[in-house]
Design a protein around this motif. Structure first.
Motif, short mmCIF file in Angstrom:
data_model
loop_
_atom_site.label_atom_id
_atom_site.label_comp_id
_atom_site.label_asym_id
_atom_site.label_seq_id
_atom_site.Cartn_x
_atom_site.Cartn_y
_atom_site.Cartn_z
N ILE A 94 36.14 5.24 40.69
CA ILE A 94 37.05 5.55 39.59
C ILE A 94 36.26 5.63 38.27
O ILE A 94 36.40 6.57 37.50
CB ILE A 94 38.16 4.48 39.48
CG1 ILE A 94 39.00 4.47 40.76
CG2 ILE A 94 39.04 4.71 38.26
CD1 ILE A 94 39.99 3.32 40.86
N MET A 95 35.38 4.65 38.07
CA MET A 95 34.59 4.63 36.83
C MET A 95 33.69 5.86 36.75
O MET A 95 33.53 6.47 35.70
CB MET A 95 33.71 3.36 36.77
CG MET A 95 34.48 2.07 36.65
SD MET A 95 35.72 2.09 35.38
CE MET A 95 34.69 1.92 33.94
N GLN A 96 33.11 6.22 37.90
CA GLN A 96 32.19 7.36 37.90
C GLN A 96 32.91 8.65 37.51
O GLN A 96 32.46 9.40 36.65
CB GLN A 96 31.55 7.51 39.29
CG GLN A 96 30.53 8.64 39.30
CD GLN A 96 30.00 8.93 40.69
OE1 GLN A 96 29.95 8.04 41.53
NE2 GLN A 96 29.61 10.17 40.92
N ILE A 97 34.08 8.89 38.13
CA ILE A 97 34.77 10.16 37.85
C ILE A 97 35.29 10.16 36.41
O ILE A 97 35.29 11.19 35.74
CB ILE A 97 35.88 10.46 38.89
CG1 ILE A 97 36.28 11.94 38.87
CG2 ILE A 97 37.11 9.61 38.70
CD1 ILE A 97 35.34 12.84 39.55
N ARG A 98 35.70 9.00 35.95
CA ARG A 98 36.17 8.93 34.55
C ARG A 98 35.05 9.27 33.59
O ARG A 98 35.23 10.02 32.63
CB ARG A 98 36.72 7.53 34.26
CG ARG A 98 38.11 7.32 34.83
CD ARG A 98 38.65 5.95 34.52
NE ARG A 98 38.77 5.71 33.09
CZ ARG A 98 39.08 4.53 32.55
NH1 ARG A 98 39.29 3.49 33.33
NH2 ARG A 98 39.19 4.39 31.26
N GLU A 99 33.88 8.75 33.90
CA GLU A 99 32.71 9.03 33.05
C GLU A 99 32.41 10.53 33.08
O GLU A 99 32.21 11.16 32.04
CB GLU A 99 31.54 8.21 33.62
CG GLU A 99 30.41 7.89 32.69
CD GLU A 99 30.85 7.26 31.38
OE1 GLU A 99 30.34 7.73 30.36
OE2 GLU A 99 31.71 6.34 31.37
N GLU A 100 32.41 11.12 34.29
CA GLU A 100 32.05 12.53 34.43
C GLU A 100 33.08 13.44 33.75
O GLU A 100 32.74 14.53 33.27
CB GLU A 100 31.95 12.90 35.92
CG GLU A 100 30.74 12.27 36.59
CD GLU A 100 30.75 12.39 38.11
OE1 GLU A 100 29.86 11.83 38.75
OE2 GLU A 100 31.69 13.03 38.66
N LEU A 101 34.34 13.01 33.73
CA LEU A 101 35.39 13.86 33.17
C LEU A 101 35.46 13.79 31.65
O LEU A 101 36.14 14.61 31.04
CB LEU A 101 36.76 13.46 33.77
CG LEU A 101 36.97 13.90 35.23
CD1 LEU A 101 38.23 13.27 35.79
CD2 LEU A 101 37.04 15.41 35.35
N LYS A 102 34.74 12.81 31.10
CA LYS A 102 34.82 12.63 29.64
C LYS A 102 34.48 13.92 28.89
O LYS A 102 35.14 14.26 27.92
CB LYS A 102 33.85 11.52 29.21
CG LYS A 102 34.51 10.18 29.08
CD LYS A 102 33.55 9.18 28.48
CE LYS A 102 34.16 7.79 28.55
NZ LYS A 102 33.12 6.77 28.48
N SER A 154 37.28 16.25 28.13
CA SER A 154 38.34 15.92 27.17
C SER A 154 37.83 15.84 25.73
O SER A 154 38.57 15.67 24.81
CB SER A 154 39.03 14.61 27.56
OG SER A 154 38.08 13.59 27.59
#
Ligand code: 5GP
Length: 211
Positions: free
Chosen positions: A196-204, A207
């Motif tokens: 979850i943390m990884q994908i959140r970081e990558e999606l930053k 946004s």
């Protein structure tokens, strides 16, 4: 570093066939490690020290308790049984799913200490089959068999506190169920915080500039 492995607690009435199921699971899949308990009961025919159990005298066992070497221990039909701490913790750290094949008191103590442990209760298809399996084993006297059946009646009251009930109709079905449970448990969101943390970081980056 490997993801931490699961702590899988497997209980079930004496004679429910959990030992056979666990052995088969270990043969089929190498991501499991089986904790070997210490006990004060006498070895059954064919059992070896360090393979089925570490066989101890009561004095030696009580010394292990005093030295804090056990994560849990309980008395079962007149003998001590306990789980050595070191192996369990190191194998989980190495990413193995560690199996504790232990009775109910121990299982509920493990749940208090490790709330993330997964508790599986193995049931025989019915009570008559349980008695047949205990008798077929041919290793215990009639009075021990009766004590184990009476203990099963008491233990059945606690089964609802486990996370999963698996009926051991055939060894293959039982092993497949345990494997499915372990695979699903590994995917639970609280255990996948890294993903979850990884994908959140990558999606930053997507946004940035919005809002
Ligand atoms: P058995 O004498 O048939 O090998 O084992 C008797 C019971 O003790 C079984 O229900 C088994 O799962 C449980 N047992 C084995 N090792 C441990 C242990 O380390 N701790 C606890 N609490 N129970 C154990």
């Amino acid at each position: 570093m490997a993801d931490k492995g699961l702590l899988l607690v497997i209980s079930g009435f004496s004679g429910a066939g959990k030992g056979t199921a666990v052995r088969r699971l270990m043969e089929l899949h190498d991501e499991y490690a089986l904790s070997i308990s210490a006990t004060t009961r006498q070895p059954r025919q064919g059992e070896e020290d360090g393979r089925e159990y570490f066989f101890k005298t009561a004095e030696q066992f009580e010394d292990m308790i005093r030295q804090g070497e056990l994560i849990e221990y309980a008395q079962y039909v007149g003998n001590y049984y306990g789980t050595p701490k070191k192996y369990v913790l190191s194998q989980m750290e190495a990413g193995k799913n560690v199996i504790l094949e232990i009775e109910i008191q121990g299982a509920l103590n493990i749940r208090k200490m490790f709330p993330e442990a997964v508790l599986i209760f193995i049931m025989p298809p019915d009570a008559k089959e349980l008695e047949n399996r205990l008798r077929q084993r041919g290793t215990e006297s009639d009075s021990v068999i009766r004590a184990r059946l009476s203990r099963a009646a008491q233990e059945s009251e606690f089964a609802a506190q486990y996370d999963y009930i698996v009926v051991n109709d055939t060894v293959d079905n039982c092993v497949a169920s345990i494997q499915h449970i372990a695979e699903s448990e590994k995917q639970r969101a609280p255990r996948r915080l890294d993903a979850i943390m990884q994908i959140r970081e990558e999606l930053k980056v997507y946004s940035e500039g919005e809002n």
